[in-house]
Design a protein around this motif. Structure first.
Motif, short mmCIF file in Angstrom:
data_model
loop_
_atom_site.label_atom_id
_atom_site.label_comp_id
_atom_site.label_asym_id
_atom_site.label_seq_id
_atom_site.Cartn_x
_atom_site.Cartn_y
_atom_site.Cartn_z
N MET A 194 34.63 14.79 9.53
CA MET A 194 34.66 15.89 8.59
C MET A 194 34.18 17.19 9.26
SD MET A 194 35.31 17.01 5.63
CE MET A 194 35.04 16.49 3.98
N ARG A 195 33.16 17.08 10.10
CA ARG A 195 32.62 18.27 10.78
C ARG A 195 33.72 18.98 11.57
NH1 ARG A 195 28.55 16.75 15.11
NH2 ARG A 195 27.46 15.94 13.31
N GLU A 196 34.55 18.21 12.28
CA GLU A 196 35.61 18.82 13.09
C GLU A 196 36.65 19.53 12.23
OE1 GLU A 196 35.36 19.22 16.34
OE2 GLU A 196 33.45 18.17 16.12
N ILE A 197 36.91 19.00 11.05
CA ILE A 197 37.85 19.65 10.13
C ILE A 197 37.28 20.98 9.66
CG2 ILE A 197 38.94 19.50 7.84
CD1 ILE A 197 39.12 16.43 8.37
N VAL A 198 36.00 20.99 9.29
CA VAL A 198 35.36 22.22 8.84
C VAL A 198 35.34 23.25 9.97
CG1 VAL A 198 33.18 23.23 8.02
CG2 VAL A 198 33.99 21.07 7.05
N ILE A 199 35.02 22.81 11.18
CA ILE A 199 35.00 23.73 12.32
C ILE A 199 36.39 24.31 12.57
CG2 ILE A 199 34.73 23.83 14.84
CD1 ILE A 199 32.36 21.82 14.44
N LYS A 200 37.42 23.48 12.52
CA LYS A 200 38.79 23.98 12.70
C LYS A 200 39.14 24.99 11.61
CE LYS A 200 43.66 22.77 12.44
NZ LYS A 200 43.92 23.98 11.68
N ASN A 201 38.79 24.69 10.38
CA ASN A 201 39.09 25.60 9.27
C ASN A 201 38.34 26.92 9.41
OD1 ASN A 201 40.86 23.77 8.16
ND2 ASN A 201 39.44 23.02 6.62
N ILE A 202 37.10 26.87 9.86
CA ILE A 202 36.34 28.11 10.10
C ILE A 202 37.05 28.94 11.18
CG2 ILE A 202 34.20 29.06 11.07
CD1 ILE A 202 32.72 26.72 9.68
N LYS A 203 37.44 28.30 12.26
CA LYS A 203 38.13 29.01 13.33
C LYS A 203 39.44 29.63 12.83
CE LYS A 203 36.24 26.42 17.22
NZ LYS A 203 36.55 25.57 18.37
N ASP A 204 40.14 28.92 11.96
CA ASP A 204 41.37 29.47 11.38
C ASP A 204 41.06 30.72 10.56
OD1 ASP A 204 42.82 27.40 12.54
OD2 ASP A 204 43.09 26.30 10.65
N ARG A 205 40.00 30.68 9.76
CA ARG A 205 39.61 31.84 8.95
C ARG A 205 39.24 33.00 9.87
NH1 ARG A 205 41.68 28.90 6.93
NH2 ARG A 205 43.07 30.64 6.79
#
Length: 139
Positions: A1-12
């Protein structure tokens, strides 16, 4: 889950940097003629300050207070630079994090903050008759 949140933050981060660089100076400081509405500049000031503040919190493992490096009167190019610098700094910050429930919560709060402002900016952009970058998944 952490990696998904990190990817989404980077996308934002990417969307907001792309948006800032696509605007003219006039668009950057424009706002809708409704009560309590902010400019894109106002939103980006909060975003940069929150990123810097959340980075400090991630390093410390708890919230350290809010501060923003952008001075009053900063121009659009200063905002673009600050957005890029915080985007580039994110991986370095994460590489030094001691992962625990507190830092996971801080990371989630950073993502929520970015997403909330992106939604507000989308409304502002469309209200001004402009377009969001294609990379924005919400627009």
């Amino acid at each position: 889950m952490r990696e998904i949140v990190i990817k989404n933050i980077k996308d934002r981060f990417g969307v907001l940097s792309e948006l800032a660089s696509s605007l003219t100076e006039v668009q950057f400081i424009s706002k809708l003629d409704v009560p309590k509405y902010k400019t894109i500049e106002d939103h980006l000031w909060c975003i940069v300050g929150a990123r810097e503040s959340y980075f400090k919190a991630l390093a410390a493992g708890k919230w350290q207070g809010f501060s923003c490096s952008l001075a009053d009167g900063s121009d659009k190019l200063s905002y673009e630079l600050a957005l890029r610098q915080t985007q580039e700094r994110f991986d370095r910050v994460l590489s030094n994090v001691l992962w625990n429930e507190s830092t996971e919560n801080i990371l989630a709060s950073l993502y929520e903050h970015e997403t909330m402002h992106e939604g507000q900016i989308i409304r502002l952009i469309y209200g001004l008759g402009l377009e969001m970058p294609q990379s924005s998944k919400w627009a």
